[in-house]
Design an enzyme around this catalytic site. Sequence first.
Site, PDB file in Angstrom:
ATOM      1  N   CYS A  90      24.362 -45.720  51.876  1.00 42.42           N
ATOM      2  CA  CYS A  90      25.726 -46.025  51.452  1.00 42.42           C
ATOM      3  C   CYS A  90      26.467 -46.714  52.598  1.00 42.42           C
ATOM      4  O   CYS A  90      26.490 -46.205  53.721  1.00 42.42           O
ATOM      5  CB  CYS A  90      26.432 -44.730  51.058  1.00 42.42           C
ATOM      6  SG  CYS A  90      28.187 -44.927  50.748  1.00 42.42           S
ATOM      7  N   GLU A  91      27.062 -47.836  52.313  1.00 42.96           N
ATOM      8  CA  GLU A  91      27.741 -48.579  53.370  1.00 42.96           C
ATOM      9  C   GLU A  91      29.048 -47.930  53.812  1.00 42.96           C
ATOM     10  O   GLU A  91      29.582 -48.281  54.851  1.00 42.96           O
ATOM     11  CB  GLU A  91      27.990 -50.019  52.929  1.00 42.96           C
ATOM     12  CG  GLU A  91      28.963 -50.192  51.812  1.00 42.96           C
ATOM     13  CD  GLU A  91      29.094 -51.636  51.372  1.00 42.96           C
ATOM     14  OE1 GLU A  91      30.194 -52.010  50.965  1.00 42.96           O
ATOM     15  OE2 GLU A  91      28.112 -52.396  51.428  1.00 42.96           O
ATOM     16  N   HIS A  92      29.550 -46.968  53.053  1.00 43.40           N
ATOM     17  CA  HIS A  92      30.816 -46.330  53.422  1.00 43.40           C
ATOM     18  C   HIS A  92      30.653 -45.266  54.497  1.00 43.40           C
ATOM     19  O   HIS A  92      31.515 -45.130  55.369  1.00 43.40           O
ATOM     20  CB  HIS A  92      31.479 -45.703  52.189  1.00 43.40           C
ATOM     21  CG  HIS A  92      31.832 -46.701  51.148  1.00 43.40           C
ATOM     22  ND1 HIS A  92      31.879 -46.400  49.806  1.00 43.40           N
ATOM     23  CD2 HIS A  92      32.134 -48.017  51.250  1.00 43.40           C
ATOM     24  CE1 HIS A  92      32.208 -47.486  49.130  1.00 43.40           C
ATOM     25  NE2 HIS A  92      32.365 -48.480  49.979  1.00 43.40           N
ATOM     26  N   HIS A  93      29.570 -44.478  54.435  1.00 41.39           N
ATOM     27  CA  HIS A  93      29.370 -43.389  55.396  1.00 41.39           C
ATOM     28  C   HIS A  93      28.036 -43.480  56.139  1.00 41.39           C
ATOM     29  O   HIS A  93      27.739 -42.626  56.962  1.00 41.39           O
ATOM     30  CB  HIS A  93      29.428 -42.029  54.687  1.00 41.39           C
ATOM     31  CG  HIS A  93      30.722 -41.776  54.014  1.00 41.39           C
ATOM     32  ND1 HIS A  93      30.924 -42.009  52.662  1.00 41.39           N
ATOM     33  CD2 HIS A  93      31.910 -41.334  54.486  1.00 41.39           C
ATOM     34  CE1 HIS A  93      32.160 -41.707  52.332  1.00 41.39           C
ATOM     35  NE2 HIS A  93      32.790 -41.307  53.426  1.00 41.39           N
ATOM     36  N   GLN A 149      26.091 -48.289  45.005  1.00 40.38           N
ATOM     37  CA  GLN A 149      25.242 -48.251  43.818  1.00 40.38           C
ATOM     38  C   GLN A 149      25.642 -49.296  42.792  1.00 40.38           C
ATOM     39  O   GLN A 149      24.780 -49.940  42.185  1.00 40.38           O
ATOM     40  CB  GLN A 149      25.282 -46.849  43.211  1.00 40.38           C
ATOM     41  CG  GLN A 149      24.413 -46.705  41.983  1.00 40.38           C
ATOM     42  CD  GLN A 149      24.368 -45.288  41.483  1.00 40.38           C
ATOM     43  OE1 GLN A 149      24.488 -44.342  42.239  1.00 40.38           O
ATOM     44  NE2 GLN A 149      24.180 -45.118  40.184  1.00 40.38           N
ATOM     45  N   HIS A 173      24.132 -39.074  45.903  1.00 42.05           N
ATOM     46  CA  HIS A 173      24.679 -39.650  47.121  1.00 42.05           C
ATOM     47  C   HIS A 173      24.942 -38.587  48.177  1.00 42.05           C
ATOM     48  O   HIS A 173      25.620 -37.598  47.904  1.00 42.05           O
ATOM     49  CB  HIS A 173      25.988 -40.382  46.803  1.00 42.05           C
ATOM     50  CG  HIS A 173      25.777 -41.597  45.958  1.00 42.05           C
ATOM     51  ND1 HIS A 173      25.868 -42.862  46.477  1.00 42.05           N
ATOM     52  CD2 HIS A 173      25.447 -41.735  44.657  1.00 42.05           C
ATOM     53  CE1 HIS A 173      25.627 -43.733  45.523  1.00 42.05           C
ATOM     54  NE2 HIS A 173      25.359 -43.075  44.400  1.00 42.05           N
ATOM     55  N   CYS A 209      26.960 -38.704  50.568  1.00 45.86           N
ATOM     56  CA  CYS A 209      28.391 -38.540  50.842  1.00 45.86           C
ATOM     57  C   CYS A 209      29.042 -37.565  49.869  1.00 45.86           C
ATOM     58  O   CYS A 209      30.092 -37.002  50.162  1.00 45.86           O
ATOM     59  CB  CYS A 209      29.110 -39.888  50.831  1.00 45.86           C
ATOM     60  SG  CYS A 209      28.928 -40.812  49.314  1.00 45.86           S
TER      61      CYS A 209
END
Length: 196
Positions: free
Chosen positions: A85-88, A126, A154, A156
């Site tokens: 995941c590019e956020h976390h 996703q 996920h 996260c």
Amino acid sequence: MAVDRDRVAAAIREVLEAIGEDPERPGLRQTPQRVADAYAEFFGGIDADAAAPLARTISVSQGPAPETEPSGAVMLRDIQFRSVCEHHLLLFRGKAHVAYLPGDKVVGLGALANVVEILAARPQVQERLGEQIADTIAEALEARGVLVVIDAMHGCLTMRGERQREASTVTVAARGEYTDPAARAELIALIAAGRG
């Protein structure tokens, strides 16, 4: 551009120090290099051409068995994948179900799994992953329709915050004839039947 393992290792060493750890203690001494090696694998798809596995096609009308022209979809269910995941920068993993309605081109089934693997080996979300898979297949095969359903868990969500350990996310990407919900209903039923 390949992953710069030396830079990743140096950055991980900094992270360990920033969280109050000693990167020289025996249990962590090899961690920066191990993380760098893992990142080289996790992000190996950044510069890869996702359409490359689809380059070797078979002509339906002029191929080895033109009398067996497909009248329906080709579906590959339960393609296992993992991504970050590019956020976390936490892992997410799941299954992709990919179907396409051929025009004149078909492709070996392993090529569909390879497209998923290449696109998943990038920092991702996703929703975008499903859209990229659908676009790649639609364009490379000139398919009359493409449907991509992804069901993933996920990190996260399962490991931080509210910690919903069993929650999964389902996304749908459709192209061509499968943008009509009625046209894709049979495929959705086939995917669901595989879960039993």
